[in-house]
Design a protein around this motif. Structure first.
Motif, PDB file in Angstrom:
ATOM      1  N   HIS A 124      17.370  86.173  66.054  1.00  8.60           N
ATOM      2  CA  HIS A 124      16.050  85.709  66.502  1.00  8.60           C
ATOM      3  C   HIS A 124      14.931  86.236  65.610  1.00  8.60           C
ATOM      4  N   ALA A 125      15.105  87.420  65.035  1.00  8.44           N
ATOM      5  CA  ALA A 125      14.096  87.942  64.118  1.00  8.44           C
ATOM      6  C   ALA A 125      14.043  87.126  62.833  1.00  8.44           C
ATOM      7  N   ARG A 126      15.181  86.660  62.381  1.00  8.08           N
ATOM      8  CA  ARG A 126      15.232  85.908  61.127  1.00  8.08           C
ATOM      9  C   ARG A 126      14.881  84.437  61.312  1.00  8.08           C
ATOM     10  N   PHE A 127      15.216  83.879  62.485  1.00 14.46           N
ATOM     11  CA  PHE A 127      14.984  82.455  62.720  1.00 14.46           C
ATOM     12  C   PHE A 127      14.184  82.263  64.016  1.00 14.46           C
ATOM     13  N   PRO A 128      12.946  82.745  64.058  1.00  8.86           N
ATOM     14  CA  PRO A 128      12.188  82.717  65.318  1.00  8.86           C
ATOM     15  C   PRO A 128      11.855  81.309  65.816  1.00  8.86           C
ATOM     16  N   GLU A 129      11.463  80.407  64.927  1.00  6.77           N
ATOM     17  CA  GLU A 129      11.107  79.059  65.392  1.00  6.77           C
ATOM     18  C   GLU A 129      12.352  78.263  65.770  1.00  6.77           C
ATOM     19  N   LEU A 130      13.441  78.490  65.094  1.00  4.83           N
ATOM     20  CA  LEU A 130      14.693  77.835  65.465  1.00  4.83           C
ATOM     21  C   LEU A 130      15.149  78.302  66.844  1.00  4.83           C
ATOM     22  N   GLY A 131      14.929  79.581  67.147  1.00  7.36           N
ATOM     23  CA  GLY A 131      15.231  80.082  68.481  1.00  7.36           C
ATOM     24  C   GLY A 131      14.372  79.425  69.538  1.00  7.36           C
ATOM     25  N   GLN A 132      13.075  79.218  69.235  1.00  7.63           N
ATOM     26  CA  GLN A 132      12.190  78.527  70.168  1.00  7.63           C
ATOM     27  C   GLN A 132      12.660  77.092  70.384  1.00  7.63           C
ATOM     28  N   GLN A 163       2.502  72.631  61.549  1.00  6.74           N
ATOM     29  CA  GLN A 163       2.870  73.799  60.741  1.00  6.74           C
ATOM     30  C   GLN A 163       4.123  74.475  61.281  1.00  6.74           C
ATOM     31  N   LEU A 164       4.259  74.503  62.606  1.00  5.08           N
ATOM     32  CA  LEU A 164       5.474  75.071  63.183  1.00  5.08           C
ATOM     33  C   LEU A 164       6.675  74.169  62.939  1.00  5.08           C
ATOM     34  N   VAL A 165       6.454  72.862  62.953  1.00  2.00           N
ATOM     35  CA  VAL A 165       7.539  71.932  62.617  1.00  2.00           C
ATOM     36  C   VAL A 165       8.006  72.192  61.188  1.00  2.00           C
ATOM     37  N   GLY A 166       7.047  72.375  60.275  1.00  6.50           N
ATOM     38  CA  GLY A 166       7.408  72.679  58.895  1.00  6.50           C
ATOM     39  C   GLY A 166       8.159  73.996  58.771  1.00  6.50           C
ATOM     40  N   ARG A 167       7.745  74.970  59.567  1.00 13.18           N
ATOM     41  CA  ARG A 167       8.443  76.256  59.556  1.00 13.18           C
ATOM     42  C   ARG A 167       9.882  76.092  60.034  1.00 13.18           C
ATOM     43  N   LEU A 168      10.078  75.273  61.067  1.00 15.39           N
ATOM     44  CA  LEU A 168      11.430  75.035  61.572  1.00 15.39           C
ATOM     45  C   LEU A 168      12.293  74.362  60.514  1.00 15.39           C
TER      46      LEU A 168
END
Length: 222
Positions: A124-132, A163-168
């Motif tokens: 979760h620390a490495r992939f926070p938005e994927l976890g969300q 921007q969060l979509v791009g981060r994901l």
């Protein structure tokens, strides 16, 4: 009264991150060897937030040397160390052990080698938005809320800042670049909160499909 957010972060912000790294893990550190949880914390923090290590070392040692007294306990002005399975009398010694390992890592430059995440915290620390994304849109309730996987992906895109979509999308490509076995990808999505099957796709195939869907320009309704 409880600590204000500002005071909490000044005293315990990185101590809290270290403690979170032990979620579901054994606190079996000893002077010769850090635990799997602390190794995961060191690996992630060295590669993504190296400046935080000195803060963690200081906050761990400060807490061990100055545990909350009766007044702070009565007022609630303290950080509550979670139960890590150690007897109460051994916690202070354990905190010093963690601080010693972190100091050794800083002073010698010994960094755990890069690898895929190992613990729940590290995923979760490495992939926070994927976890969300996986935990929020692909929990066990997903079939009751959406017609299919694609509908859930579209809902995420419509309701989430671009921007969060791009981060994901970036996190999806980073995860795929790890080139794991399919069983490890299945473990990864489960650790990150996915509770439904990706069929008819393999876990990595579905992740690649989602990355492609989200990277494509959204369809403009006419």
């Amino acid at each position: 009264m409880p600590l204000s957010p500002l005071e909490h972060d000044r005293r315990y912000s990185e101590l809290d991150q270290v403690m979170r790294a032990y979620l579901g893990q054994s606190a079996d550190d000893n002077p010769e060897r850090p635990s799997q949880a602390l190794t995961a914390y060191l690996r992630h923090t060295w590669h993504f937030r190296p400046w935080a290590l000195a803060t963690a070392e200081r906050q761990l040692r400060d807490y061990a040397d100055n545990p909350p007294g009766r007044l702070r306990l009565r007022l609630g002005e303290f950080y509550d160390i979670p139960d890590v399975g150690l007897p109460e009398g051994e916690v202070r010694q354990w905190l010093h052990c963690l601080a010693d390992h972190i100091r050794h890592s800083i002073e010698t430059g010994e960094v755990p080698p890069s690898s895929a995440p190992v613990t729940h915290w590290e995923w979760h620390a490495r992939f926070p938005e994927l976890g969300q994304f996986l935990g929020g849109w692909f929990s066990q309730d997903m079939p009751d809320e959406f017609d299919d996987h694609d509908t859930a992906v579209d809902d995420y895109r419509r309701s989430t800042d671009s921007q969060l979509v791009g981060r994901l999308v970036g996190e999806l490509h980073e995860l795929l670049a790890l080139d794991l076995d399919e069983s490890d990808y299945a473990l990864a999505v489960a650790e990150l909160g996915m509770e439904v099957d990706a069929a008819p796709y393999s876990p990595s195939g579905w992740l690649a499909r989602v990355a492609q869907q989200l990277a494509a320009p959204p369809t403009v309704a006419r």
